[in-house]
Design an enzyme around this catalytic site. Structure first.
Site, PDB file in Angstrom:
ATOM      1  CD  GLU A   1      93.881  61.058  24.268  1.00  0.00           C
ATOM      2  OE1 GLU A   1      94.259  59.912  23.953  1.00  0.00           O
ATOM      3  OE2 GLU A   1      93.769  61.972  23.444  1.00  0.00           O
TER       4      GLU A   1
ATOM      5  CE  LYS B   1      91.392  64.205  40.520  1.00  0.00           C
ATOM      6  NZ  LYS B   1      92.670  63.924  41.212  1.00  0.00           N
TER       7      LYS B   1
HETATM    8  P1  TAP Z   1      93.595  56.820  37.079  1.00  0.00           P
HETATM    9  O1  TAP Z   1      93.656  56.056  38.330  1.00  0.00           O
HETATM   10  O2  TAP Z   1      92.525  56.499  36.104  1.00  0.00           O
HETATM   11  O3  TAP Z   1      93.514  58.358  37.508  1.00  0.00           O
HETATM   12  C1  TAP Z   1      93.483  59.400  36.563  1.00  0.00           C
HETATM   13  C2  TAP Z   1      92.861  60.611  37.230  1.00  0.00           C
HETATM   14  O4  TAP Z   1      91.475  60.367  37.487  1.00  0.00           O
HETATM   15  C3  TAP Z   1      93.463  60.979  38.562  1.00  0.00           C
HETATM   16  O5  TAP Z   1      93.479  62.376  38.695  1.00  0.00           O
HETATM   17  C4  TAP Z   1      92.483  60.331  39.528  1.00  0.00           C
HETATM   18  O6  TAP Z   1      92.544  60.857  40.825  1.00  0.00           O
HETATM   19  C5  TAP Z   1      91.169  60.615  38.861  1.00  0.00           C
HETATM   20  N1  TAP Z   1      90.058  59.747  39.236  1.00  0.00           N
HETATM   21  C6  TAP Z   1      90.087  58.562  39.886  1.00  0.00           C
HETATM   22  N2  TAP Z   1      88.835  58.058  40.006  1.00  0.00           N
HETATM   23  C7  TAP Z   1      87.992  58.949  39.403  1.00  0.00           C
HETATM   24  C8  TAP Z   1      86.581  58.985  39.173  1.00  0.00           C
HETATM   25  N3  TAP Z   1      85.787  58.010  39.564  1.00  0.00           N
HETATM   26  N4  TAP Z   1      86.058  60.047  38.509  1.00  0.00           N
HETATM   27  C9  TAP Z   1      86.862  61.033  38.048  1.00  0.00           C
HETATM   28  N5  TAP Z   1      88.201  61.054  38.250  1.00  0.00           N
HETATM   29  C10 TAP Z   1      88.769  60.018  38.907  1.00  0.00           C
HETATM   30  O7  TAP Z   1      94.945  56.715  36.249  1.00  0.00           O
HETATM   31  P2  TAP Z   1      96.415  56.920  36.795  1.00  0.00           P
HETATM   32  O8  TAP Z   1      96.774  55.726  37.574  1.00  0.00           O
HETATM   33  O9  TAP Z   1      96.569  58.263  37.421  1.00  0.00           O
HETATM   34  O10 TAP Z   1      97.224  56.966  35.421  1.00  0.00           O
HETATM   35  C11 TAP Z   1      97.631  55.846  34.778  1.00  0.00           C
HETATM   36  C12 TAP Z   1      96.741  55.524  33.605  1.00  0.00           C
HETATM   37  O11 TAP Z   1      96.643  56.649  32.731  1.00  0.00           O
HETATM   38  C13 TAP Z   1      97.287  54.419  32.748  1.00  0.00           C
HETATM   39  O12 TAP Z   1      96.281  53.482  32.434  1.00  0.00           O
HETATM   40  C14 TAP Z   1      97.775  55.132  31.502  1.00  0.00           C
HETATM   41  O13 TAP Z   1      97.820  54.338  30.354  1.00  0.00           O
HETATM   42  C15 TAP Z   1      96.812  56.232  31.388  1.00  0.00           C
HETATM   43  N6  TAP Z   1      97.354  57.328  30.576  1.00  0.00           N
HETATM   44  C16 TAP Z   1      96.860  57.490  29.337  1.00  0.00           C
HETATM   45  C17 TAP Z   1      97.385  58.473  28.522  1.00  0.00           C
HETATM   46  C18 TAP Z   1      96.821  58.639  27.154  1.00  0.00           C
HETATM   47  S1  TAP Z   1      97.177  60.004  26.392  1.00  0.00           S
HETATM   48  N7  TAP Z   1      96.067  57.742  26.611  1.00  0.00           N
HETATM   49  C19 TAP Z   1      98.400  59.304  28.979  1.00  0.00           C
HETATM   50  C20 TAP Z   1      98.879  59.121  30.258  1.00  0.00           C
HETATM   51  C21 TAP Z   1      98.336  58.108  31.060  1.00  0.00           C
HETATM   52  P3  TAP Z   1      93.639  60.194  41.836  1.00  0.00           P
HETATM   53  O14 TAP Z   1      94.969  60.633  41.397  1.00  0.00           O
HETATM   54  O15 TAP Z   1      93.344  60.714  43.146  1.00  0.00           O
HETATM   55  O16 TAP Z   1      93.452  58.715  41.733  1.00  0.00           O
END
Ligand code: TAP
Length: 477
Positions: A255, A181
């Site tokens: 991650e 997803k």
């Molecule tokens: P999230 O809001 O956590 O979303 C990540 C993914 O999870 C999205 O596809 C999201 O869908 C989905 N999601 C949301 N709620 C969920 C649930 N309850 N169950 C399962 N999936 C769910 O993060 P983001 O804002 O997209 O990304 C930013 C974060 O990612 C930052 O904290 C960043 O540090 C972290 N990140 C970490 C890494 C590594 S390698 N550690 C790399 C890149 C980013 P939606 O898009 O529809 O919300």
């Protein structure tokens, strides 16, 4: 001041964006049963396409397709699987301009980054794991390691295609099948990747892409027939996922977020360090989990570093992601922009000094100038919370032990940077810093052969390298 710009038309014509997209299940595009949503261009706010939303029944269909495909894919000799991965890697290279332009349009990142960083590393990842598919006995898990089954993978919006590659390439090389997803705001390159899977004749059901928001992600990770959960995203959602799968026998890698310290000692090559500071925080608008968002600079060189840093920040160009000269593109969404603005305001309210170079921002779209806060204390929210934007917090230190203490004073532990001419100090710092990756005299360097992952609230498990294989294998006899 605001201005209007028209995105470069010749770049747009490289990529064919369809008015609407379905879900990719069992090798074909099908309608979703949830309510469709729009993906927008964050640099212009125009709608790019209508995207199908997968509901729980669609996710179930995708998991069933992945389960069926697993039977043959997992038994296929590794050298046959590797041919598909090599083919995918080569098609990614052939279609790299299209992928880079689409990534920049959907995500807002500068084309010079998607073209020179994201897409080449995506191809390199598929090449790298293609090479592993027939050598799994060297993964460190016994002579005959076995795939886990169906992997449910959920990824964020900051590196849409790269996060897909980090998840899909090792899973497939090890003989697993996938239901992935993508993030709600950046689904388009994952859907183009689905077309690439068709072009590569990948057997139906090996890769399934289900678009949607958090509910779709939840349906993927909690599906009872998913054997392995791989998640990259925020620490909050990561914790919710860990709770959701607690008590099941699903294997998981998480991650999560970061708040990296980029540490500059007084013996460092200062000009090189300033470039590293700029790349560390402003690359990809600071939407980077391992961004060097806390600069720790030794007191004796703090004035020199700050003067040079501000001068360099004044040369950064903010604007059209498709312009090859752009350094800082658009913030990915209105929601993310609001979060960055709120934290920057809190920074000012808490008494830190805010500075940004004079900078014209386009009138439409989501933008934030490169910003630095000085006079930051460890208690400040901007020193503790992940801003996930182009905002740098500067703290100073006198001794190496003070630098270590401040660097480790965070709930996260994903990455860190050290700038010094002393080799012994690099080794000492690498031992003492509680971070999954420590860069020395460089920052934000990625390679498929190098494992990546965090400590503490940055999650668990490693992606990349030989270590990344164990996330998708169980020991065999
Ligand atoms: P999230 O809001 O956590 O979303 C990540 C993914 O999870 C999205 O596809 C999201 O869908 C989905 N999601 C949301 N709620 C969920 C649930 N309850 N169950 C399962 N999936 C769910 O993060 P983001 O804002 O997209 O990304 C930013 C974060 O990612 C930052 O904290 C960043 O540090 C972290 N990140 C970490 C890494 C590594 S390698 N550690 C790399 C890149 C980013 P939606 O898009 O529809 O919300």
């Amino acid at each position: 001041m605001a201005f209007e710009y028209a995105p470069a038309p010749e770049s747009r014509s490289i990529v064919d964006i369809k008015p609407s997209y379905g879900l990719f299940i069992d090798g074909e595009f099908v309608d979703g049963h949830g309510s469709a949503f729009k993906s927008i261009n964050p640099a212009t706010e125009e709608t790019l396409a209508e995207i199908a939303e997968a509901d729980a029944a669609d996710v179930d269909k995708a998991v069933k397709a992945a389960r069926r495909a697993f039977r043959t894919w997992s038994r296929m000799p590794g050298k046959e699987r590797s041919k598909y991965l090599y083919r995918i890697a080569r098609i990614i290279q052939e279609r790299s301009r299209e992928l880079a332009v689409l990534e920049s349009i959907d995500n807002g990142k500068p084309i010079k980054e998607s073209r020179d960083v994201d897409v080449p590393i995506v191809a390199a990842h598929f090449f790298y794991y293609a090479g592993w598919a027939d050598k799994l006995e060297y993964a460190g898990l016994g002579a005959n390691p076995q795939p886990l089954g169906v992997a449910g993978q959920v990824i964020p919006w900051n590196f849409p295609l790269l996060m897909l590659a980090w998840k899909v390439a090792p899973a497939l090389a090890c003989g697993n099948t996938v239901v992935l997803k993508p993030a709600e705001t950046t689904p388009l390159t994952a859907l183009l990747f689905a077309e690439i899977c068709q072009q590569a004749d990948l057997p139906a059901g090996v890769v399934n892409i289900v678009t949607g928001a958090g509910d779709t992600g939840q349906a993927v990770v909690s599906h009872p027939d998913v054997d392995k959960v791989a998640f990259t995203g925020s620490t909050g959602v990561g914790k919710a996922i860990a709770r959701a799968i607690a008590g099941s026998d699903k294997k998981a890698t998480l991650e999560l977020g970061g708040k990296a310290a980029n540490i500059v000692f007084d013996d460092a090559a200062i000009d090189q360090a300033v470039e590293g500071i700029v790349g560390g925080i402003f690359f990809n608008q600071g939407h980077v989990c391992c961004a060097g968002s806390r600069l720790l600079v030794q007191e004796s060189v703090a004035d020199e570093v700050m003067a040079k840093l501000k001068r360099r920040m004044g040369t950064l160009r903010v604007g059209d992601p498709l312009d090859k000269n752009t350094d800082i593109g658009a913030i990915n969404s209105a929601e993310q922009l609001a979060r960055i603005r709120a934290l920057a305001e809190i920074g000012e309210d808490e008494g830190a000094e805010r500075w940004a170079p004079p900078c014209e921002l386009p009138s439409a779209g989501f933008w934030f100038p490169p910003t630095v806060f000085t006079g930051v204390s460890q208690a400040h929210r901007i020193a503790r919370d992940e801003v996930f934007g182009p905002v740098l917090s500067v703290l100073t230190f006198r001794t190496p032990s003070e630098a270590i203490e401040k660097a480790n004073n965070t709930p996260y532990g994903l990455s860190a940077g050290v700038w010094t001419e002393k080799g012994s100090r690099i080794l000492h710092m690498a031992n003492e810093l509680r971070a999954g990756v420590v860069w020395a005299n460089t920052f934000n360097k990625f390679d498929p052969a190098s494992p990546f992952g965090g400590y503490k609230e940055s999650g668990y498990g490693r992606e990349g390298g030989r270590q990344g294989l164990s996330a998708y294998l169980k020991a065999g006899a």
